[in-house]
Design an enzyme around this catalytic site. Structure first.
Site, short mmCIF file in Angstrom:
data_model
loop_
_atom_site.label_atom_id
_atom_site.label_comp_id
_atom_site.label_asym_id
_atom_site.label_seq_id
_atom_site.Cartn_x
_atom_site.Cartn_y
_atom_site.Cartn_z
N GLU A 244 14.59 41.55 28.86
CA GLU A 244 15.55 41.88 27.80
C GLU A 244 16.92 41.74 28.43
OE1 GLU A 244 18.36 43.19 25.92
OE2 GLU A 244 17.64 45.21 26.43
N CYS A 278 23.77 45.67 24.99
CA CYS A 278 23.46 44.26 24.72
C CYS A 278 23.48 43.93 23.24
CB CYS A 278 22.10 43.91 25.32
SG CYS A 278 22.02 44.04 27.10
N GLU A 370 29.54 37.69 27.22
CA GLU A 370 29.26 39.12 27.06
C GLU A 370 30.24 39.92 27.92
OE1 GLU A 370 25.49 40.70 28.53
OE2 GLU A 370 25.36 41.87 26.68
#
Length: 471
Positions: A244, A278, A370
């Protein structure tokens, strides 16, 4: 409340180094924790393998009963775990309480699956064919620092329920809650060495866990860059891997949406956990005809977010986890960049204000990479096709939101956006009873939900001939 849990429950092996845990809100040292070496990992795997055989041999009802007892013990320590999480991770107290409660809920949910982990009977000629779901053996869980408690439990709870042993390596900056949960597991009656926590450096303890041939599966949550390393190292042993990884999730607001509701909900979709999420909706895509109105409504909502002491019940956003993370976030935001700014404390602590940037090039670093901090960009779009194009214009595909009153549009866009978890008129991404995972560079595999236990099993096929001897 004191926080004396500064050493792991299993301290017999020697440790080469120590990890220093800081309070992100004050920069004060909370604890110093021994760091596991590669040999410590190897020793832990040996102990875990023996414990796993005994655990898998228990009747399913007994395994389920012990996991429910584990959940009950965690439930009795929710406040303690939450306040420990506040100190080591800087989470707001409300968030930390939810996270500790999520560990309890995951254990309860997984316990319910132990006695329902059934195979199949498949019609075949000449006999009976059945499938058996058997545990993998020893599972390594490498947890991140952004949600230390719940994400550790995402892998640990179903792995234990499926009959495996678990070695958990928490992040270097946030080992304390994991160590305490391991103590609670023993208090609940789980067999010794079945669930071990080994704090340590990623390149040392983490790498040793990935490369050990006695570890059947690795569950890793973290950056895409490190996830690729885990996959490459694990592949040499054909090790099963669930990843993940990162995200750059869109928040798509169409002109027909409830604009007031969308603007009111937008701030915490990327400011929750200080943006260290995230699933954070850091790319706010707004249809051009309502763009200006949306910004008018968004500005006061962002500016009113209370940033401060995470132990204060009124606080909505705390600090970033570390100085290095603070510097990373700063590198994405020019001081004179146009946009909306909130307020953050000055002085000690790793603080960054809520920030929304406008007039950003869709290809700029801050728009496609990100950031992992409280920073979002607002990008206008023209129509549905343009919104989908922008939403998919990233290497990631973890989550996202769609705001519209048109159910047909909601379904069309949900099918077109390449992401594993989408919400309509909501920013909710994670529920322990539904599957979670990403597309593209956001990961491999799924966690949580009704199939979580099967991800920690092997399927064995058995054929039993029913044909009699030849006459």
């Amino acid at each position: 409340m004191s926080h004396p849990h500064t050493s792991p429950p299993y301290t017999s092996p020697p440790y080469d180094h120590e990890l220093q845990v800081l309070d992100p809100a004050t920069e004060e040292v909370v604890a110093t924790v021994p760091a596991a070496s590669a040999q410590d990992v190897a020793d832990a795997v040996g102990r875990a393998a023996k414990a796993q055989v005994r655990w898998a041999a228990l009747a399913p009802a007994d395994r389920a009963r012990l996991l429910r007892r584990f959940a009950a013990v965690v439930d009795g320590h929710i406040e303690e775990l939450a306040r420990l999480e506040v100190r080591e991770a800087g989470h707001t107290l409300g968030n930390a309480r939810w996270e500790a409660g999520n560990v309890r809920d995951l254990l309860d949910y997984a316990a319910g699956g132990v006695e329902r982990l059934t195979g199949r009977q498949i019609p075949v000629a000449g006999g009976l064919d059945i499938t058996l779901l058997e545990p993998l053996g020893v599972v390594g869980v490498i947890a991140p620092w952004n949600f230390p408690l719940p994400i550790a439990a995402w892998g640990t709870a179903p792995a234990l329920a499926a009959g495996n042993a678990v070695i958990l390596k928490p992040a270097e900056t946030t080992p304390l809650t994991a160590l305490r949960v391991a103590e609670l597991a023993l208090e609940a009656g789980l067999p010794e060495h079945l669930f071990q926590v080994l704090p340590g450096a990623g390149p040392v303890a983490g790498a040793a866990l990935v490369e050990h041939p006695g570890v059947a599966k690795i569950v890793f949550t973290g950056s895409t860059a490190v996830g690729k390393q885990v996959l490459a190292k694990g592949s040499a042993l054909l090790k099963r891997v669930t990843l993940e990884l990162g995200g750059k999730s869109p928040n798509i607001v169409f002109a027909d949406a409830d604009i007031e509701a969308a603007a009111a909900a937008a701030p915490m979709s990327f400011l929750d956990n200080s943006g260290q999420d995230c699933c954070a909706r850091t790319r706010i895509l707004v249809q051009r005809s309502v763009h200006d109105r949306f910004l008018e409504l968004l500005a006061p909502a962002v500016e009113s977010v209370v940033v401060g002491d995470p132990s204060d019940e009124r606080t909505q956003m705390g600090p970033l986890i570390s100085r290095s993370q603070l510097e990373r976030v700063r590198s994405y935001v020019d001081a004179d960049a146009p946009g909306i700014r909130g307020k953050a404390p000055e002085g000690p602590g790793f603080w960054f204000p809520p920030t929304v940037l406008t007039g950003v090039d869709p290809d700029a670093r801050v728009a496609v990479e990100e950031v992992f901090g409280p920073v979002a960009v607002v990008l206008p779009f023209d129509d549905e096709a343009d919104a989908i194009r922008l939403a998919n214009a990233t290497d990631y595909g973890l989550s996202g939101s769609i705001w519209t009153r048109d159910i047909g549009r909601a379904l069309r866009v949900s099918q077109a956006v390449r992401a594993g978890n989408l919400s309509v008129n909501s920013h909710s991404s994670v529920r322990y009873w539904t599957p979670f995972g990403g597309f593209k560079q956001s990961g491999i595999g799924r966690e949580l939900g009704p199939d979580a236990l099967t991800a920690f099993t092997e399927t064995k096929n058995v054929f039993i001939s029913t044909e009699g001897p030849a006459q």
